[in-house]
Structure formats: structure tokens, C-alpha cells
Design an enzyme around this catalytic site. Sequence first.
Site, PDB file in Angstrom:
ATOM      1  N   HIS A 111      -8.932  -4.004  -2.109  1.00  0.00           N
ATOM      2  CA  HIS A 111      -7.944  -3.245  -1.322  1.00  0.00           C
ATOM      3  C   HIS A 111      -8.284  -1.750  -1.321  1.00  0.00           C
ATOM      4  O   HIS A 111      -8.310  -1.115  -0.261  1.00  0.00           O
ATOM      5  CB  HIS A 111      -6.536  -3.483  -1.884  1.00  0.00           C
ATOM      6  CG  HIS A 111      -5.469  -2.670  -1.210  1.00  0.00           C
ATOM      7  ND1 HIS A 111      -4.479  -3.224  -0.437  1.00  0.00           N
ATOM      8  CD2 HIS A 111      -5.246  -1.325  -1.203  1.00  0.00           C
ATOM      9  CE1 HIS A 111      -3.704  -2.254   0.038  1.00  0.00           C
ATOM     10  NE2 HIS A 111      -4.140  -1.091  -0.417  1.00  0.00           N
ATOM     11  N   GLU A 112      -8.551  -1.205  -2.504  1.00  0.00           N
ATOM     12  CA  GLU A 112      -8.858   0.236  -2.593  1.00  0.00           C
ATOM     13  C   GLU A 112     -10.175   0.553  -1.899  1.00  0.00           C
ATOM     14  O   GLU A 112     -10.298   1.577  -1.230  1.00  0.00           O
ATOM     15  CB  GLU A 112      -8.900   0.688  -4.055  1.00  0.00           C
ATOM     16  CG  GLU A 112      -7.574   0.530  -4.807  1.00  0.00           C
ATOM     17  CD  GLU A 112      -6.379   1.077  -4.060  1.00  0.00           C
ATOM     18  OE1 GLU A 112      -6.501   2.096  -3.346  1.00  0.00           O
ATOM     19  OE2 GLU A 112      -5.293   0.471  -4.172  1.00  0.00           O
ATOM     20  N   HIS A 143     -10.031   1.219   1.765  1.00  0.00           N
ATOM     21  CA  HIS A 143      -9.626   2.573   2.169  1.00  0.00           C
ATOM     22  C   HIS A 143     -10.849   3.474   2.399  1.00  0.00           C
ATOM     23  O   HIS A 143     -10.825   4.343   3.267  1.00  0.00           O
ATOM     24  CB  HIS A 143      -8.739   3.222   1.095  1.00  0.00           C
ATOM     25  CG  HIS A 143      -7.313   2.760   1.130  1.00  0.00           C
ATOM     26  ND1 HIS A 143      -6.477   3.005   2.194  1.00  0.00           N
ATOM     27  CD2 HIS A 143      -6.562   2.094   0.222  1.00  0.00           C
ATOM     28  CE1 HIS A 143      -5.276   2.490   1.941  1.00  0.00           C
ATOM     29  NE2 HIS A 143      -5.300   1.924   0.755  1.00  0.00           N
ATOM     30  N   CYS A 159       0.849  -1.185   0.000  1.00  0.00           N
ATOM     31  CA  CYS A 159       0.000   0.000   0.000  1.00  0.00           C
ATOM     32  C   CYS A 159       0.887   1.238   0.000  1.00  0.00           C
ATOM     33  O   CYS A 159       1.865   1.295   0.739  1.00  0.00           O
ATOM     34  CB  CYS A 159      -0.880  -0.016   1.253  1.00  0.00           C
ATOM     35  SG  CYS A 159      -2.017   1.375   1.369  1.00  0.00           S
TER      36      CYS A 159
HETATM   37 CO    CO Z   1      -3.670   0.956  -0.105  1.00  0.00          CO
END
Ligand code: CO
Length: 188
Positions: free
Chosen positions: A140-141, A144, A98
Site C-alpha cells: 500500500h505504501e 504511493h 488511507c
Molecule cells: Co495510503
Amino acid sequence: MILPIVAYGHPNLRKISQDITPDYDGLNDLIANMWETMYYSSGVGLAAPQVNRQIRLFVVDATPYIKEHPETEGFKKAFINPHIVEEKGEEWAFNEGCLSIPDIHEDVMRPEQVHIVYRDEQFLEHDEWYDGIIARIIQHEYDHLEGKLFVDKVHPLRKMMLKRKLSDISRGEIEVAYKMIFPLRKKF
Ligand code: CO
């Protein structure tokens, strides 16, 4: 314009991001800046909270994985107001990193497929399924936007071993090739 990336430990990485309306001020510029920032720092994805905006927006360019994953050919997209509807399939391990957590790479388990609704840059709605590496980057995004980070998903013992390294990142005591905002950097 290259934007500074918020580092691990910053409270803004832990907030839930909000949907935006088509008249969100400077949206096109923000997306262009996020692409530029992502490429400059050699990422395959970047979410708005990482550039200090608590809005539901991320960009993904999966094409660096073309060799091992031919389905990534031409996969470059901005996701606006994304919402995951469903995840399914067997969980599989992938070594994630990341841009907010430089130099740490850990195997993370996630389900194989993801069902997501989102808007494109024309604010047209899309309702799509992804799997494999593309699903992985999206998951993953997307995390966030929910205030979650991949290190939350590593085994607690493993996370204990990363503690020192994570605190070094928060304090800015790392070598990194792009500009970052460190929440605990000592002021001189
Ligand atoms: Co990330």
C-alpha cells in the site's frame, strides 16, 4: 512536528517519486516528523508524497495488528529508496484505508508476498521478502511512491459508488481529526 496530509485528488499523490541520496537535506527530521504525523493520525504507514515530498520514502509500524497477526511484533521501519523486485503468491482481500482518503475502507486484492530492496536510515541496503499483513502495508505504501492509491484497485462499479465521497474529500467537506491539504477546497 505534525505535518499536514495531502488529501485525495491532489496531483502530487499521482506523481512518481524519486530516489534520494544520503545527503538529502533534513532527512532525519523528515522521518521523525513522518512518525509523529502517522501516530497522531492513527495510521500504520505513511509515505512521503502524503506529506508533499516526491521522494521514495515511507514508514511502517505494523504493531497495532499484533493481536490477529503476532508476526508484527516490533515491526517498525523506515524504507528509503524502496524498489519492489517481485510480488508472488495468491491474491487475497484485505480491507484497506488511507490517511489521504479518510473514512473510506474497501477490500483490495494483492499478492501475498513481496520482495523489496531498500535502504535503512544508515543507508545500508536490505534485500528482503515479506508476506501477510506486513507485505500488505508495504504494498500500500509503495503504491504511493508510484502515484497509485488503493481506490484505484476497487471494482469500477464500487468506485462509482464512492465518487461522491471522494469528491467531498477533495473539497475538504469531511470531518477529520488531523490536518490536511485539500486540493479543491473553496476559498472564502
Ligand atoms: Co495510503
